[in-house]
Design a protein around this motif. Structure first.
Motif, PDB file in Angstrom:
ATOM      1  N   PRO A  21       0.762  -1.010   0.007  1.00 19.34           N
ATOM      2  CA  PRO A  21       0.023   0.055  -0.006  1.00 19.34           C
ATOM      3  C   PRO A  21       0.949   1.222  -0.042  1.00 19.34           C
ATOM      4  CG  PRO A  21      -0.638  -1.518   1.967  1.00 19.34           C
ATOM      5  CD  PRO A  21       0.501  -2.137   1.171  1.00 19.34           C
ATOM      6  N   GLU A  22       2.064   1.119   0.491  1.00 17.24           N
ATOM      7  CA  GLU A  22       3.046   2.381   0.657  1.00 17.24           C
ATOM      8  C   GLU A  22       3.404   2.755  -0.695  1.00 17.24           C
ATOM      9  OE1 GLU A  22       5.683  -1.295   1.223  1.00 17.24           O
ATOM     10  OE2 GLU A  22       3.519  -0.506   2.276  1.00 17.24           O
ATOM     11  N   THR A  23       3.356   1.854  -1.863  1.00 17.66           N
ATOM     12  CA  THR A  23       3.680   2.135  -2.851  1.00 17.66           C
ATOM     13  C   THR A  23       2.601   2.413  -3.776  1.00 17.66           C
ATOM     14  OG1 THR A  23       4.213   0.000  -3.730  1.00 17.66           O
ATOM     15  CG2 THR A  23       5.942   1.248  -3.001  1.00 17.66           C
ATOM     16  N   ALA A  24       1.483   1.836  -3.505  1.00 13.99           N
ATOM     17  CA  ALA A  24       0.183   1.898  -4.003  1.00 13.99           C
ATOM     18  C   ALA A  24      -0.390   3.170  -4.338  1.00 13.99           C
ATOM     19  CB  ALA A  24      -0.927   1.022  -3.727  1.00 13.99           C
ATOM     20  N   ARG A  25      -0.285   3.983  -3.137  1.00 17.85           N
ATOM     21  CA  ARG A  25      -0.666   5.288  -3.119  1.00 17.85           C
ATOM     22  C   ARG A  25      -0.015   6.380  -3.991  1.00 17.85           C
ATOM     23  NH1 ARG A  25      -1.427   3.557   1.921  1.00 17.85           N
ATOM     24  NH2 ARG A  25       0.575   3.980   3.028  1.00 17.85           N
ATOM     25  N   PRO A  26       1.341   6.259  -4.300  1.00 17.06           N
ATOM     26  CA  PRO A  26       1.939   7.234  -5.103  1.00 17.06           C
ATOM     27  C   PRO A  26       1.489   6.713  -6.775  1.00 17.06           C
ATOM     28  CG  PRO A  26       3.515   6.249  -3.649  1.00 17.06           C
ATOM     29  CD  PRO A  26       2.137   5.949  -3.286  1.00 17.06           C
ATOM     30  N   LEU A  27       1.504   5.393  -6.533  1.00 21.56           N
ATOM     31  CA  LEU A  27       1.299   4.933  -8.240  1.00 21.56           C
ATOM     32  C   LEU A  27      -0.278   5.338  -8.654  1.00 21.56           C
ATOM     33  CD1 LEU A  27       3.158   1.580  -8.087  1.00 21.56           C
ATOM     34  CD2 LEU A  27       3.608   3.430  -9.231  1.00 21.56           C
ATOM     35  N   ASN A  28      -1.148   4.994  -7.554  1.00 21.10           N
ATOM     36  CA  ASN A  28      -2.319   5.584  -8.176  1.00 21.10           C
ATOM     37  C   ASN A  28      -2.580   7.109  -8.450  1.00 21.10           C
ATOM     38  OD1 ASN A  28      -4.317   3.407  -8.018  1.00 21.10           O
ATOM     39  ND2 ASN A  28      -3.604   3.094  -6.083  1.00 21.10           N
ATOM     40  N   ALA A  29      -1.907   7.895  -7.633  1.00 15.25           N
ATOM     41  CA  ALA A  29      -1.816   9.245  -7.715  1.00 15.25           C
ATOM     42  C   ALA A  29      -1.124   9.535  -8.841  1.00 15.25           C
ATOM     43  CB  ALA A  29      -0.997   9.998  -6.503  1.00 15.25           C
ATOM     44  N   TYR A 176      -8.418   6.502 -10.084  1.00  8.41           N
ATOM     45  CA  TYR A 176      -7.732   5.254  -9.941  1.00  8.41           C
ATOM     46  C   TYR A 176      -7.402   5.628  -8.137  1.00  8.41           C
ATOM     47  CZ  TYR A 176      -7.442   4.587 -14.772  1.00  8.41           C
ATOM     48  OH  TYR A 176      -7.686   4.388 -16.155  1.00  8.41           O
ATOM     49  N   THR A 177      -7.704   4.687  -7.534  1.00  5.85           N
ATOM     50  CA  THR A 177      -7.450   4.593  -6.271  1.00  5.85           C
ATOM     51  C   THR A 177      -7.233   3.249  -5.400  1.00  5.85           C
ATOM     52  OG1 THR A 177      -8.730   5.099  -4.241  1.00  5.85           O
ATOM     53  CG2 THR A 177     -10.147   4.449  -5.846  1.00  5.85           C
ATOM     54  N   ALA A 178      -6.594   3.319  -4.369  1.00  2.00           N
ATOM     55  CA  ALA A 178      -6.056   2.250  -3.864  1.00  2.00           C
ATOM     56  C   ALA A 178      -7.453   1.536  -2.889  1.00  2.00           C
ATOM     57  CB  ALA A 178      -4.876   2.214  -2.909  1.00  2.00           C
TER      58      ALA A 178
END
Length: 185
Positions: A21-29, A176-178
């Motif tokens: 999840p810590e990389t998901a947030r910036p990738l979704n952003a 796009y959201t986690a």
């Protein structure tokens, strides 16, 4: 079978994003910044660029989900338009500007140094702004990364096109959201 232990039941990029999840947030952003705006290029054009690059990279999950989102925005109920663009965009009814930008995106997919001054000149001749060219290159580069993330971990992807159509409507609504509270597994 994925190369690492990913949460079960989450296809494509959703598995690795739930794993980290810590990389998901910036990738979704990043995905939202690139795809969820109509500044310069429309959302439809942006999703078509992402779909085309994902198709060139042979990433089934990404080309299918982004193709479904592109189809949603283009009003392409059966997906035939998006399929035609992936197969040979030069023969489709897209604008000469978008054709020139897809040529640039295709070069980025091969390698950043493959983009030629002639391609940029042609895009400008067809009405592309510096922002359009910038965003095309960045979308293409980012989708090379997203595609390699999905395929490099050997994630699975469902075959059912109706799942992708459903997700496309939710992406159009929520971005796009986690947060997968609205996504079926």
């Amino acid at each position: 079978m994925p190369h690492i232990q990913l949460p079960e039941g989450l296809p494509g990029i959703r598995g690795p994003m739930a794993f980290s999840p810590e990389t998901a947030r910036p990738l979704n952003a990043l995905a939202n910044a690139l795809l969820q705006t109509d500044e310069g290029l429309s959302r439809a054009e942006r999703e078509l660029i992402a779909t085309f690059v994902s198709s060139e990279n042979d990433c089934f999950f990404c080309q299918t989900i982004h193709g479904a989102v592109a189809s949603y925005y283009w009003g392409d109920e059966n997906g035939e338009f998006v399929k035609a663009v992936k197969e040979n965009y030069g023969l489709t009814a897209i604008t000469p500007k978008l054709k020139a930008l897809l040529a640039i995106a295709g070069s980025v997919q091969k390698g950043g140094k493959e983009v030629t001054p002639e391609q940029v000149h042609e895009a400008r001749q067809q009405g592309a702004t510096d922002k359009d060219i910038h965003d095309t290159v960045l979308i293409a580069a980012a989708f090379c990364m997203f595609n390699r993330y999905v395929d490099g971990l050997a994630t699975w992807a469902p075959e059912n096109p109706e799942l992708y159509k459903f997700r496309a409507t939710k992406i159009a609504e929520y971005g796009y959201t986690a947060d997968d509270h609205y996504m079926p597994k």
